[in-house]
Design an enzyme around this catalytic site. Structure first.
Site, PDB file in Angstrom:
ATOM      1  N   VAL A   1       0.868  -3.207   8.563  1.00 28.58           N
ATOM      2  CA  VAL A   1       0.779  -2.099   7.607  1.00 28.58           C
ATOM      3  C   VAL A   1       1.106  -0.774   8.300  1.00 28.58           C
ATOM      4  O   VAL A   1       1.660   0.147   7.679  1.00 28.58           O
ATOM      5  CB  VAL A   1      -0.611  -2.105   6.925  1.00 28.58           C
ATOM      6  CG1 VAL A   1      -1.706  -1.633   7.846  1.00 28.58           C
ATOM      7  CG2 VAL A   1      -0.595  -1.295   5.649  1.00 28.58           C
ATOM      8  N   ASP A   2       0.811  -0.677   9.581  1.00 27.00           N
ATOM      9  CA  ASP A   2       1.122   0.521  10.377  1.00 27.00           C
ATOM     10  C   ASP A   2       2.642   0.766  10.364  1.00 27.00           C
ATOM     11  O   ASP A   2       3.108   1.887  10.086  1.00 27.00           O
ATOM     12  CB  ASP A   2       0.622   0.271  11.810  1.00 27.00           C
ATOM     13  CG  ASP A   2       0.525   1.523  12.663  1.00 27.00           C
ATOM     14  OD1 ASP A   2       0.736   2.627  12.126  1.00 27.00           O
ATOM     15  OD2 ASP A   2       0.221   1.386  13.873  1.00 27.00           O
TER      16      ASP A   2
ATOM     17  N   ASN B   1      -3.590   1.350  15.833  1.00 23.48           N
ATOM     18  CA  ASN B   1      -4.146   0.894  17.118  1.00 23.48           C
ATOM     19  C   ASN B   1      -4.543   2.127  17.935  1.00 23.48           C
ATOM     20  O   ASN B   1      -4.279   3.256  17.526  1.00 23.48           O
ATOM     21  CB  ASN B   1      -3.153  -0.004  17.861  1.00 23.48           C
ATOM     22  CG  ASN B   1      -1.835   0.697  18.102  1.00 23.48           C
ATOM     23  OD1 ASN B   1      -1.806   1.808  18.639  1.00 23.48           O
ATOM     24  ND2 ASN B   1      -0.733   0.088  17.673  1.00 23.48           N
TER      25      ASN B   1
ATOM     26  N   ILE C   1       0.821  -1.218   0.000  1.00 25.05           N
ATOM     27  CA  ILE C   1       0.000   0.000   0.000  1.00 25.05           C
ATOM     28  C   ILE C   1       0.855   1.268   0.000  1.00 25.05           C
ATOM     29  O   ILE C   1       0.420   2.311  -0.481  1.00 25.05           O
ATOM     30  CB  ILE C   1      -0.991  -0.021   1.192  1.00 25.05           C
ATOM     31  CG1 ILE C   1      -2.147   0.937   0.944  1.00 25.05           C
ATOM     32  CG2 ILE C   1      -0.290   0.300   2.509  1.00 25.05           C
ATOM     33  CD1 ILE C   1      -3.311   0.771   1.902  1.00 25.05           C
TER      34      ILE C   1
HETATM   35  N1  AR6 Z   1       0.513  -3.194   2.165  1.00 27.49           N
HETATM   36  C1  AR6 Z   1      -0.738  -3.723   2.105  1.00 27.49           C
HETATM   37  N2  AR6 Z   1      -1.258  -4.544   3.029  1.00 27.49           N
HETATM   38  C2  AR6 Z   1      -0.466  -4.850   4.069  1.00 27.49           C
HETATM   39  C3  AR6 Z   1       0.848  -4.338   4.230  1.00 27.49           C
HETATM   40  C4  AR6 Z   1       1.338  -3.470   3.222  1.00 27.49           C
HETATM   41  N3  AR6 Z   1       2.553  -2.936   3.273  1.00 27.49           N
HETATM   42  N4  AR6 Z   1       1.360  -4.828   5.396  1.00 27.49           N
HETATM   43  C5  AR6 Z   1       0.421  -5.637   5.929  1.00 27.49           C
HETATM   44  N5  AR6 Z   1      -0.678  -5.649   5.134  1.00 27.49           N
HETATM   45  P1  AR6 Z   1      -2.248  -5.551  10.059  1.00 27.49           P
HETATM   46  P2  AR6 Z   1      -4.589  -5.177  11.819  1.00 27.49           P
HETATM   47  C6  AR6 Z   1      -1.954  -6.363   5.314  1.00 27.49           C
HETATM   48  O1  AR6 Z   1      -1.697  -6.575  10.975  1.00 27.49           O
HETATM   49  O2  AR6 Z   1      -4.941  -6.615  11.687  1.00 27.49           O
HETATM   50  C7  AR6 Z   1      -0.304  -3.178  13.911  1.00 27.49           C
HETATM   51  O3  AR6 Z   1       0.746  -3.523  14.749  1.00 27.49           O
HETATM   52  C8  AR6 Z   1      -1.953  -7.610   6.165  1.00 27.49           C
HETATM   53  O4  AR6 Z   1      -1.532  -8.724   5.393  1.00 27.49           O
HETATM   54  O5  AR6 Z   1      -1.322  -4.531   9.509  1.00 27.49           O
HETATM   55  O6  AR6 Z   1      -5.691  -4.159  11.677  1.00 27.49           O
HETATM   56  C9  AR6 Z   1      -1.071  -1.943  14.413  1.00 27.49           C
HETATM   57  O7  AR6 Z   1      -0.236  -1.029  15.067  1.00 27.49           O
HETATM   58  C10 AR6 Z   1      -3.424  -7.714   6.537  1.00 27.49           C
HETATM   59  O8  AR6 Z   1      -4.187  -8.306   5.478  1.00 27.49           O
HETATM   60  O9  AR6 Z   1      -3.448  -4.699  10.790  1.00 27.49           O
HETATM   61  C11 AR6 Z   1      -2.069  -2.556  15.333  1.00 27.49           C
HETATM   62  O10 AR6 Z   1      -1.517  -2.784  16.616  1.00 27.49           O
HETATM   63  C12 AR6 Z   1      -3.862  -6.250   6.645  1.00 27.49           C
HETATM   64  O11 AR6 Z   1      -2.845  -5.481   5.999  1.00 27.49           O
HETATM   65  C13 AR6 Z   1      -2.401  -3.877  14.681  1.00 27.49           C
HETATM   66  O12 AR6 Z   1      -1.260  -4.225  13.905  1.00 27.49           O
HETATM   67  C14 AR6 Z   1      -3.999  -5.736   8.081  1.00 27.49           C
HETATM   68  O13 AR6 Z   1      -2.979  -6.323   8.881  1.00 27.49           O
HETATM   69  C15 AR6 Z   1      -3.563  -3.748  13.717  1.00 27.49           C
HETATM   70  O14 AR6 Z   1      -3.880  -5.015  13.217  1.00 27.49           O
END
Ligand code: AR6
Length: 168
Positions: free
Chosen positions: A33-34, A24, A11
């Protein structure tokens, strides 16, 4: 209703008006992604998070910051429900997409790239995370013209393509 475009990739490389972050409650960065957004966007994003969200952000809500060095104008941060920790109210996940679109409208953003909110660390079952994304974006009145749903892996991307409305 925005056109929904499924995208396979990272993204942080999307050239859009606003990139959505799955943050979060603390709004001080994290993993997933954060972490990728803060790394690619640089320290201005965290500085803006601290200035604009001294008390963090509620689950289901959204708010914007600068996008720093990213190829976008804004990051719209939202906090999804933590399914793995027992937050399983679908309305909270729907609220994330609706609030992001409201903030996008306030900003005048017409192209917005979303990750699959809550579908990673927070453990929301992937097929339902995809269904909530598509259903909520297609049923929310907005001036956003293009909503990109960005999936990092082949499996979420395949599910996204299957869930597209017939016209997409
Ligand atoms: N581009 C696109 N999608 C992504 C990327 C990227 N670079 N990186 C991960 N994803 P998550 P949550 C996808 O864990 O479940 C963090 O530590 C990933 O494969 O990022 O809402 C925050 O600080 C998944 O499908 O977010 C919070 O503490 C989606 O993005 C917590 O994680 C969301 O995965 C939030 O958890």
């Amino acid at each position: 209703m925005p056109t929904i475009t499924p995208v396979l990739g990272d993204i942080t490389t999307q050239e859009v008006d606003a990139i959505v972050n799955a943050a979060n409650n603390a709004m001080r960065g994290g993993g997933g992604v954060d972490g990728a957004i803060h790394r690619a966007g640089g320290p201005d994003i965290l500085r803006d998070c601290i200035a604009r969200f001294p008390d963090g952000l509620a689950t289901g809500d959204a708010g914007w910051t600068t996008a720093g060095d990213l190829p976008a104008r804004w990051v719209i941060h939202t906090v999804g429900p933590n399914y793995a920790a027992g937050q399983r109210d679908r309305a909270l996940l729907e609220s994330c997409y609706r609030r992001v679109l409201e903030v996008a409208d306030e900003l005048g953003a017409r192209t917005v790239a979303f990750p699959l909110i809550s579908a990673g660390v927070y453990g929301w079952p992937l097929p339902d995370a995809v269904a909530v994304a598509v259903e909520t974006i297609t049923s929310t009145p907005t001036k956003v013209e293009e909503a990109r749903l960005v999936a990092l892996g082949d499996n979420p991307f395949a599910l996204l393509r299957e869930a597209m409305p017939p016209s997409a």
